[in-house]
Motif scaffolding. Structure first.
Motif, PDB file in Angstrom:
ATOM      1  N   LEU A  98       0.834  -1.322   0.430  1.00  0.00           N
ATOM      2  CA  LEU A  98      -0.212   0.355   0.170  1.00  0.00           C
ATOM      3  C   LEU A  98       0.694   1.107   0.141  1.00  0.00           C
ATOM      4  O   LEU A  98       0.588   2.254  -0.249  1.00  0.00           O
ATOM      5  N   VAL A  99       2.285   0.875   0.147  1.00  0.00           N
ATOM      6  CA  VAL A  99       3.197   2.647   0.158  1.00  0.00           C
ATOM      7  C   VAL A  99       4.357   1.870  -0.516  1.00  0.00           C
ATOM      8  O   VAL A  99       4.322   3.705  -1.527  1.00  0.00           O
ATOM      9  N   LEU A 100       4.546   1.361  -1.191  1.00  0.00           N
ATOM     10  CA  LEU A 100       5.708   0.835  -1.797  1.00  0.00           C
ATOM     11  C   LEU A 100       5.051   0.241  -3.255  1.00  0.00           C
ATOM     12  O   LEU A 100       5.152  -0.738  -3.891  1.00  0.00           O
ATOM     13  N   ARG A 101       4.357   1.759  -3.554  1.00  0.00           N
ATOM     14  CA  ARG A 101       3.980   1.973  -5.334  1.00  0.00           C
ATOM     15  C   ARG A 101       5.073   1.903  -6.212  1.00  0.00           C
ATOM     16  O   ARG A 101       5.688   2.328  -5.876  1.00  0.00           O
ATOM     17  N   PRO A 102       5.560   1.074  -7.377  1.00  0.00           N
ATOM     18  CA  PRO A 102       5.802   1.573  -8.394  1.00  0.00           C
ATOM     19  C   PRO A 102       5.534   3.265  -8.290  1.00  0.00           C
ATOM     20  O   PRO A 102       7.139   3.776  -8.721  1.00  0.00           O
ATOM     21  N   GLU A 103       4.875   3.735  -8.738  1.00  0.00           N
ATOM     22  CA  GLU A 103       4.881   5.280  -8.984  1.00  0.00           C
ATOM     23  C   GLU A 103       5.370   6.491  -8.360  1.00  0.00           C
ATOM     24  O   GLU A 103       6.015   7.284  -8.297  1.00  0.00           O
ATOM     25  N   ASN A 104       5.638   5.447  -6.457  1.00  0.00           N
ATOM     26  CA  ASN A 104       5.914   6.211  -6.253  1.00  0.00           C
ATOM     27  C   ASN A 104       7.390   6.158  -5.339  1.00  0.00           C
ATOM     28  O   ASN A 104       8.213   5.793  -4.476  1.00  0.00           O
ATOM     29  N   ARG A 105       8.270   6.205  -7.226  1.00  0.00           N
ATOM     30  CA  ARG A 105       9.477   6.090  -6.479  1.00  0.00           C
ATOM     31  C   ARG A 105      10.443   6.716  -5.437  1.00  0.00           C
ATOM     32  O   ARG A 105      11.654   5.920  -5.397  1.00  0.00           O
ATOM     33  N   LYS A 106      10.355   8.062  -6.053  1.00  0.00           N
ATOM     34  CA  LYS A 106      11.766   8.420  -4.032  1.00  0.00           C
ATOM     35  C   LYS A 106      10.905   7.972  -3.297  1.00  0.00           C
ATOM     36  O   LYS A 106      11.636   7.148  -2.355  1.00  0.00           O
ATOM     37  N   LEU A 107      10.249   6.679  -2.423  1.00  0.00           N
ATOM     38  CA  LEU A 107      10.486   6.564  -1.041  1.00  0.00           C
ATOM     39  C   LEU A 107      10.777   5.530  -1.384  1.00  0.00           C
ATOM     40  O   LEU A 107      11.796   4.935  -0.974  1.00  0.00           O
ATOM     41  N   VAL A 108      10.358   4.753  -2.435  1.00  0.00           N
ATOM     42  CA  VAL A 108      11.653   3.433  -2.892  1.00  0.00           C
ATOM     43  C   VAL A 108      12.779   2.934  -2.878  1.00  0.00           C
ATOM     44  O   VAL A 108      13.376   2.704  -2.045  1.00  0.00           O
ATOM     45  N   LYS A 109      13.187   5.072  -3.355  1.00  0.00           N
ATOM     46  CA  LYS A 109      14.407   5.020  -3.645  1.00  0.00           C
ATOM     47  C   LYS A 109      15.814   5.190  -2.386  1.00  0.00           C
ATOM     48  O   LYS A 109      16.228   4.662  -1.933  1.00  0.00           O
ATOM     49  N   THR A 129       3.475  -8.901   3.131  1.00  0.00           N
ATOM     50  CA  THR A 129       2.187  -8.645   1.874  1.00  0.00           C
ATOM     51  C   THR A 129       1.557  -9.999   1.985  1.00  0.00           C
ATOM     52  O   THR A 129       2.513 -10.929   2.354  1.00  0.00           O
ATOM     53  N   GLN A 130       0.658  -9.630   1.600  1.00  0.00           N
ATOM     54  CA  GLN A 130       0.476 -11.069   0.934  1.00  0.00           C
ATOM     55  C   GLN A 130       0.357 -12.067   0.315  1.00  0.00           C
ATOM     56  O   GLN A 130       0.534 -12.894  -0.107  1.00  0.00           O
ATOM     57  N   LEU A 131       0.905 -11.184  -0.848  1.00  0.00           N
ATOM     58  CA  LEU A 131       1.396 -11.484  -2.469  1.00  0.00           C
ATOM     59  C   LEU A 131       2.843 -11.107  -2.652  1.00  0.00           C
ATOM     60  O   LEU A 131       2.645  -9.636  -2.919  1.00  0.00           O
ATOM     61  N   PRO A 132       3.811 -11.322  -2.475  1.00  0.00           N
ATOM     62  CA  PRO A 132       5.051 -11.047  -2.522  1.00  0.00           C
ATOM     63  C   PRO A 132       5.335 -11.242  -4.339  1.00  0.00           C
ATOM     64  O   PRO A 132       6.143 -11.668  -4.153  1.00  0.00           O
ATOM     65  N   GLN A 133       4.656 -10.494  -5.050  1.00  0.00           N
ATOM     66  CA  GLN A 133       4.693 -10.155  -6.157  1.00  0.00           C
ATOM     67  C   GLN A 133       6.280  -8.833  -5.690  1.00  0.00           C
ATOM     68  O   GLN A 133       6.438  -7.921  -5.182  1.00  0.00           O
ATOM     69  N   MET A 134       6.987  -8.305  -7.126  1.00  0.00           N
ATOM     70  CA  MET A 134       7.345  -6.489  -7.293  1.00  0.00           C
ATOM     71  C   MET A 134       7.103  -5.650  -6.405  1.00  0.00           C
ATOM     72  O   MET A 134       7.636  -5.030  -6.911  1.00  0.00           O
ATOM     73  N   THR A 135       5.598  -5.763  -7.365  1.00  0.00           N
ATOM     74  CA  THR A 135       5.227  -4.755  -7.075  1.00  0.00           C
ATOM     75  C   THR A 135       5.090  -4.504  -5.905  1.00  0.00           C
ATOM     76  O   THR A 135       4.594  -2.845  -5.423  1.00  0.00           O
ATOM     77  N   SER A 136       4.718  -5.184  -4.876  1.00  0.00           N
ATOM     78  CA  SER A 136       4.797  -4.968  -3.874  1.00  0.00           C
ATOM     79  C   SER A 136       5.873  -4.472  -3.164  1.00  0.00           C
ATOM     80  O   SER A 136       5.851  -4.444  -1.767  1.00  0.00           O
ATOM     81  N   LEU A 137       7.026  -4.697  -3.729  1.00  0.00           N
ATOM     82  CA  LEU A 137       8.212  -3.713  -3.297  1.00  0.00           C
ATOM     83  C   LEU A 137       8.557  -2.438  -4.282  1.00  0.00           C
ATOM     84  O   LEU A 137       9.646  -2.278  -4.306  1.00  0.00           O
ATOM     85  N   GLY A 138       7.414  -1.678  -5.036  1.00  0.00           N
ATOM     86  CA  GLY A 138       7.431  -0.293  -5.816  1.00  0.00           C
ATOM     87  C   GLY A 138       8.249  -1.040  -7.342  1.00  0.00           C
ATOM     88  O   GLY A 138       9.255  -0.333  -7.901  1.00  0.00           O
ATOM     89  N   SER A 139       8.260  -2.523  -7.525  1.00  0.00           N
ATOM     90  CA  SER A 139       9.226  -2.821  -8.481  1.00  0.00           C
ATOM     91  C   SER A 139      10.766  -2.863  -8.419  1.00  0.00           C
ATOM     92  O   SER A 139      11.407  -2.666  -9.638  1.00  0.00           O
TER      93      SER A 139
END
Length: 183
Positions: A98-109, A129-139
């Motif tokens: 819910l917070v590490l979204r791919p569009e939130n690049r500044k936070l992910v970095k 997270t319930q589903l360990p996919q790359m988007t769950s980690l901001g891609s």
């Protein structure tokens, strides 16, 4: 399930005198029993984003402090750590997708940079997270690599492949299908 396991981990950390901070982007739905029990509790997406930026700042601050006294790693028995007054710190973020979204690049970095130095500064980060996919980690491949380098906990997943890796977002079906075809 996942939230119960996180609660057990948080309880153990507090018993071991770790500063334990909970981030719950679901406004208190993920780990409501920890609102008063954790060292700090942050509810809501914006509050958890701010917590992750603060985590980054704390890791960088500790790294600078360590360099200033000639330390290369965190050890609670080291007199230099004791003089600095540092306690081990763990930040637990449930429903991290819910917070590490791919569009939130500044936070992910910022999170990428923090996890690369966290362990040697006495800090840790648990992203759940319930589903360990790359988007769950901001891609983030860097974030995925840092987390799976012996530091991942997978709970109650529905297929055997997802317990050993973070799945690509396009995953469907048997994770071992391509291995079965190899002769």
């Amino acid at each position: 399930g996942k939230s119960y396991a996180l609660s057990v981990i948080a309880h153990s950390l507090l018993d071991a005198d770790w500063m334990t901070i909970i981030g719950d982007p679901q406004n208190g739905q993920s780990m409501p029993d920890w609102q008063d029990a954790a060292s700090e509790y942050h509810a809501g997406v914006e509050a958890v984003e701010a917590l992750l930026y603060r985590f980054h700042a704390e890791v960088m601050r500790r790294s600078e402090m360590h360099a200033g006294v000639g330390m290369s790693y965190f050890d609670t028995e080291d007199p230099r750590v004791q003089r600095l007054g540092l306690k081990p710190l763990m930040v637990i973020v449930d429903e991290c997708h819910l917070v590490l979204r791919p569009e939130n690049r500044k936070l992910v970095k910022a999170v990428e940079e923090a996890v690369s130095l966290a362990r040697k500064t006495g800090c840790g980060l648990i992203l759940a997270t319930q589903l360990p996919q790359m988007t769950s980690l901001g891609s983030s491949i860097k974030l995925r690599d840092a987390l799976v380098a012996g530091n991942t906990l997978a709970l109650r997943l529905s297929n055997r492949g997802s317990a050993t890796s973070i799945l690509p977002d396009t995953f469907v079906g048997d994770p071992f299908a391509d291995r079965k075809s190899v002769v």
